[in-house]
Design a protein around this motif. Sequence first.
Motif, PDB file in Angstrom:
ATOM      1  N   LEU A  94       0.830  -1.209   0.000  1.00  0.00           N
ATOM      2  CA  LEU A  94       0.000   0.000   0.000  1.00  0.00           C
ATOM      3  C   LEU A  94       0.862   1.256   0.000  1.00  0.00           C
ATOM      4  O   LEU A  94       0.552   2.243  -0.691  1.00  0.00           O
ATOM      5  CB  LEU A  94      -0.925   0.004   1.222  1.00  0.00           C
ATOM      6  N   SER A  95       1.942   1.236   0.750  1.00  0.00           N
ATOM      7  CA  SER A  95       2.837   2.392   0.823  1.00  0.00           C
ATOM      8  C   SER A  95       3.524   2.639  -0.513  1.00  0.00           C
ATOM      9  O   SER A  95       3.663   3.786  -0.958  1.00  0.00           O
ATOM     10  CB  SER A  95       3.875   2.174   1.931  1.00  0.00           C
ATOM     11  N   LEU A  96       3.957   1.573  -1.190  1.00  0.00           N
ATOM     12  CA  LEU A  96       4.586   1.708  -2.510  1.00  0.00           C
ATOM     13  C   LEU A  96       3.590   2.259  -3.523  1.00  0.00           C
ATOM     14  O   LEU A  96       3.942   3.129  -4.342  1.00  0.00           O
ATOM     15  CB  LEU A  96       5.122   0.353  -2.967  1.00  0.00           C
ATOM     16  N   ASN A  97       2.362   1.781  -3.473  1.00  0.00           N
ATOM     17  CA  ASN A  97       1.335   2.294  -4.387  1.00  0.00           C
ATOM     18  C   ASN A  97       1.044   3.755  -4.117  1.00  0.00           C
ATOM     19  O   ASN A  97       0.799   4.541  -5.052  1.00  0.00           O
ATOM     20  CB  ASN A  97       0.054   1.471  -4.251  1.00  0.00           C
ATOM     21  N   PHE A  98       1.085   4.133  -2.839  1.00  0.00           N
ATOM     22  CA  PHE A  98       0.830   5.525  -2.467  1.00  0.00           C
ATOM     23  C   PHE A  98       1.914   6.449  -3.010  1.00  0.00           C
ATOM     24  O   PHE A  98       1.635   7.536  -3.516  1.00  0.00           O
ATOM     25  CB  PHE A  98       0.750   5.635  -0.945  1.00  0.00           C
ATOM     26  N   ILE A  99       3.176   6.011  -2.927  1.00  0.00           N
ATOM     27  CA  ILE A  99       4.295   6.852  -3.344  1.00  0.00           C
ATOM     28  C   ILE A  99       4.501   6.828  -4.860  1.00  0.00           C
ATOM     29  O   ILE A  99       4.672   7.870  -5.496  1.00  0.00           O
ATOM     30  CB  ILE A  99       5.587   6.398  -2.637  1.00  0.00           C
ATOM     31  N   LEU A 100       4.475   5.638  -5.441  1.00  0.00           N
ATOM     32  CA  LEU A 100       4.832   5.503  -6.856  1.00  0.00           C
ATOM     33  C   LEU A 100       3.664   5.750  -7.796  1.00  0.00           C
ATOM     34  O   LEU A 100       3.858   6.259  -8.910  1.00  0.00           O
ATOM     35  CB  LEU A 100       5.411   4.101  -7.100  1.00  0.00           C
ATOM     36  N   GLN A 128       9.270   9.982   2.669  1.00  0.00           N
ATOM     37  CA  GLN A 128       8.434   8.819   2.395  1.00  0.00           C
ATOM     38  C   GLN A 128       9.288   7.593   2.083  1.00  0.00           C
ATOM     39  O   GLN A 128       8.895   6.460   2.378  1.00  0.00           O
ATOM     40  CB  GLN A 128       7.490   9.130   1.230  1.00  0.00           C
ATOM     41  N   LEU A 129      10.466   7.800   1.499  1.00  0.00           N
ATOM     42  CA  LEU A 129      11.368   6.680   1.230  1.00  0.00           C
ATOM     43  C   LEU A 129      11.737   5.970   2.525  1.00  0.00           C
ATOM     44  O   LEU A 129      11.858   4.738   2.554  1.00  0.00           O
ATOM     45  CB  LEU A 129      12.630   7.186   0.524  1.00  0.00           C
ATOM     46  N   SER A 130      11.907   6.729   3.605  1.00  0.00           N
ATOM     47  CA  SER A 130      12.257   6.131   4.897  1.00  0.00           C
ATOM     48  C   SER A 130      11.164   5.182   5.367  1.00  0.00           C
ATOM     49  O   SER A 130      11.447   4.086   5.867  1.00  0.00           O
ATOM     50  CB  SER A 130      12.481   7.226   5.942  1.00  0.00           C
ATOM     51  N   THR A 131       9.916   5.596   5.206  1.00  0.00           N
ATOM     52  CA  THR A 131       8.804   4.752   5.635  1.00  0.00           C
ATOM     53  C   THR A 131       8.777   3.450   4.857  1.00  0.00           C
ATOM     54  O   THR A 131       8.593   2.366   5.433  1.00  0.00           O
ATOM     55  CB  THR A 131       7.467   5.500   5.450  1.00  0.00           C
ATOM     56  N   VAL A 132       8.981   3.539   3.538  1.00  0.00           N
ATOM     57  CA  VAL A 132       8.995   2.339   2.696  1.00  0.00           C
ATOM     58  C   VAL A 132      10.149   1.419   3.104  1.00  0.00           C
ATOM     59  O   VAL A 132       9.981   0.205   3.222  1.00  0.00           O
ATOM     60  CB  VAL A 132       9.103   2.713   1.207  1.00  0.00           C
ATOM     61  N   LEU A 133      11.319   2.012   3.335  1.00  0.00           N
ATOM     62  CA  LEU A 133      12.481   1.202   3.715  1.00  0.00           C
ATOM     63  C   LEU A 133      12.279   0.533   5.072  1.00  0.00           C
ATOM     64  O   LEU A 133      12.648  -0.630   5.260  1.00  0.00           O
ATOM     65  CB  LEU A 133      13.739   2.066   3.734  1.00  0.00           C
ATOM     66  N   VAL A 134      11.701   1.258   6.019  1.00  0.00           N
ATOM     67  CA  VAL A 134      11.448   0.677   7.342  1.00  0.00           C
ATOM     68  C   VAL A 134      10.461  -0.479   7.229  1.00  0.00           C
ATOM     69  O   VAL A 134      10.661  -1.545   7.820  1.00  0.00           O
ATOM     70  CB  VAL A 134      10.936   1.748   8.324  1.00  0.00           C
ATOM     71  N   LEU A 135       9.393  -0.293   6.464  1.00  0.00           N
ATOM     72  CA  LEU A 135       8.432  -1.376   6.274  1.00  0.00           C
ATOM     73  C   LEU A 135       9.085  -2.572   5.591  1.00  0.00           C
ATOM     74  O   LEU A 135       8.824  -3.727   5.944  1.00  0.00           O
ATOM     75  CB  LEU A 135       7.244  -0.880   5.444  1.00  0.00           C
ATOM     76  N   HIS A 200      20.182   6.489   5.566  1.00  0.00           N
ATOM     77  CA  HIS A 200      19.562   5.270   5.042  1.00  0.00           C
ATOM     78  C   HIS A 200      20.608   4.167   4.906  1.00  0.00           C
ATOM     79  O   HIS A 200      20.361   3.003   5.246  1.00  0.00           O
ATOM     80  CB  HIS A 200      18.918   5.548   3.680  1.00  0.00           C
ATOM     81  N   VAL A 201      21.785   4.538   4.401  1.00  0.00           N
ATOM     82  CA  VAL A 201      22.870   3.580   4.210  1.00  0.00           C
ATOM     83  C   VAL A 201      23.378   3.075   5.558  1.00  0.00           C
ATOM     84  O   VAL A 201      23.574   1.872   5.771  1.00  0.00           O
ATOM     85  CB  VAL A 201      24.017   4.201   3.399  1.00  0.00           C
ATOM     86  N   ALA A 202      23.592   4.016   6.497  1.00  0.00           N
ATOM     87  CA  ALA A 202      24.084   3.642   7.831  1.00  0.00           C
ATOM     88  C   ALA A 202      23.082   2.746   8.547  1.00  0.00           C
ATOM     89  O   ALA A 202      23.447   1.734   9.163  1.00  0.00           O
ATOM     90  CB  ALA A 202      24.370   4.891   8.655  1.00  0.00           C
ATOM     91  N   GLY A 203      21.801   3.116   8.469  1.00  0.00           N
ATOM     92  CA  GLY A 203      20.766   2.297   9.098  1.00  0.00           C
ATOM     93  C   GLY A 203      20.676   0.918   8.480  1.00  0.00           C
ATOM     94  O   GLY A 203      20.544  -0.085   9.190  1.00  0.00           O
ATOM     95  N   GLY A 204      20.780   0.862   7.148  1.00  0.00           N
ATOM     96  CA  GLY A 204      20.740  -0.429   6.468  1.00  0.00           C
ATOM     97  C   GLY A 204      21.927  -1.302   6.837  1.00  0.00           C
ATOM     98  O   GLY A 204      21.787  -2.520   7.031  1.00  0.00           O
ATOM     99  N   ALA A 205      23.109  -0.689   6.943  1.00  0.00           N
ATOM    100  CA  ALA A 205      24.314  -1.447   7.304  1.00  0.00           C
ATOM    101  C   ALA A 205      24.197  -2.002   8.724  1.00  0.00           C
ATOM    102  O   ALA A 205      24.532  -3.167   8.979  1.00  0.00           O
ATOM    103  CB  ALA A 205      25.542  -0.557   7.184  1.00  0.00           C
ATOM    104  N   LEU A 206      23.717  -1.174   9.664  1.00  0.00           N
ATOM    105  CA  LEU A 206      23.545  -1.640  11.041  1.00  0.00           C
ATOM    106  C   LEU A 206      22.493  -2.746  11.093  1.00  0.00           C
ATOM    107  O   LEU A 206      22.646  -3.723  11.846  1.00  0.00           O
ATOM    108  CB  LEU A 206      23.135  -0.474  11.945  1.00  0.00           C
ATOM    109  N   PHE A 207      21.440  -2.604  10.301  1.00  0.00           N
ATOM    110  CA  PHE A 207      20.395  -3.630  10.250  1.00  0.00           C
ATOM    111  C   PHE A 207      20.979  -4.977   9.822  1.00  0.00           C
ATOM    112  O   PHE A 207      20.690  -6.019  10.419  1.00  0.00           O
ATOM    113  CB  PHE A 207      19.297  -3.203   9.282  1.00  0.00           C
ATOM    114  N   LEU A 263      16.494   0.954  12.405  1.00  0.00           N
ATOM    115  CA  LEU A 263      15.294   1.471  11.746  1.00  0.00           C
ATOM    116  C   LEU A 263      15.068   2.934  12.101  1.00  0.00           C
ATOM    117  O   LEU A 263      14.586   3.716  11.274  1.00  0.00           O
ATOM    118  CB  LEU A 263      14.075   0.632  12.145  1.00  0.00           C
ATOM    119  N   SER A 264      15.433   3.313  13.308  1.00  0.00           N
ATOM    120  CA  SER A 264      15.333   4.721  13.684  1.00  0.00           C
ATOM    121  C   SER A 264      16.310   5.565  12.868  1.00  0.00           C
ATOM    122  O   SER A 264      16.006   6.703  12.497  1.00  0.00           O
ATOM    123  CB  SER A 264      15.611   4.888  15.182  1.00  0.00           C
ATOM    124  N   LEU A 265      17.493   5.015  12.563  1.00  0.00           N
ATOM    125  CA  LEU A 265      18.450   5.705  11.692  1.00  0.00           C
ATOM    126  C   LEU A 265      17.901   5.845  10.285  1.00  0.00           C
ATOM    127  O   LEU A 265      18.096   6.877   9.632  1.00  0.00           O
ATOM    128  CB  LEU A 265      19.781   4.953  11.664  1.00  0.00           C
TER     129      LEU A 265
END
Length: 315
Positions: A94-100, A128-135, A200-207, A263-265
């Motif tokens: 739903l979030s991807l459809n909302f953004i794209l 909005q990219l952050s929300t999609v990435l977190v989801l 986003h990169v730092a958060g993804g790496a820590l994840f 995810l907070s990052l």
Amino acid sequence: MIWSSVGFSFIDVLWSFLSVCFLVAFVAHKILTHLPRKHQTCRLYMLFQDLIRYGKTKQDLKRDDWLFIFDVPKRWFSHFYAISVGWNGFLLILSLNFILQQQSYPVWLTGILDMLTGVPHTNSQVPQLSTVLVLLLLWVHSLRRLLECLFVSVFSDGAIHLVQYVFGLGYYLLLGLTALCSDRLGKGAGPPLSQLNWLHVAGGALFILASLLQHQSMVLLARLRTGKSGTVETLAHRMPKGGWFELVSCPHYFAELLIYISLSLVFGGLSLTWWLVVLYVLFNQALAAQLCHDLYITKYESYPRHRKAFIPFVL
């Protein structure tokens, strides 16, 4: 709403309340463990312990017979992640459809989000990219944990309380909604790819690193019950060792905390709501880790005294 007028939404108040509940439970447990034995047999004490313990920390607990009615198998943990994979995957779509494709959220979902935030939808401080990435990362985390429950972990006949089970199901439903709430209270965003930044990169790496740590810990725990061929040899609890178990009793709980910090990052550190989720995870996992740590110290005379319960060199 009152909390909206002072900068807090209902979802903020809810996560704050849950954080305080587990902090109080953690402190209460630390205090009650020093009570004389005779006071640890009262029904209120037993009820409290029955609600906060699960699995191996519950097996040797002296309980009234009626409390066993509320036991459900600990292996049902997999239900939490199955629910999360389905629900948060649905919210991700739903979030991807909302953004794209600029497709609006369903009316029922918009109503829920408005209730949780206390205000109608506005532009956001959180991209909005952050929300999609977190989801997306929540979905990946839940899928990995589901696969670990099904194919890695070796569950004994341990139990969890029915209240814990129902709470766990609701928790993973609430997480995805919380992620969607986090981008409803601030400035606009712009094209999704233009929003990508170093956090986003730092958060993804820590994840990724935290997920690897948690997976390694789950594998080491499973090997305590399996032979070299991978077949289950025992359901007994053994003293964990190897990896980060040499530093803390529960590195998988520490990894869980790191995952939520990551995810907070990804949110750029801009979401107060998600920091409250991190605070809740801190107190929740600290309580669970302390219960395990206390059990290990009591059960194994040779248990290394330098190990902390949860956070290396700290707690």
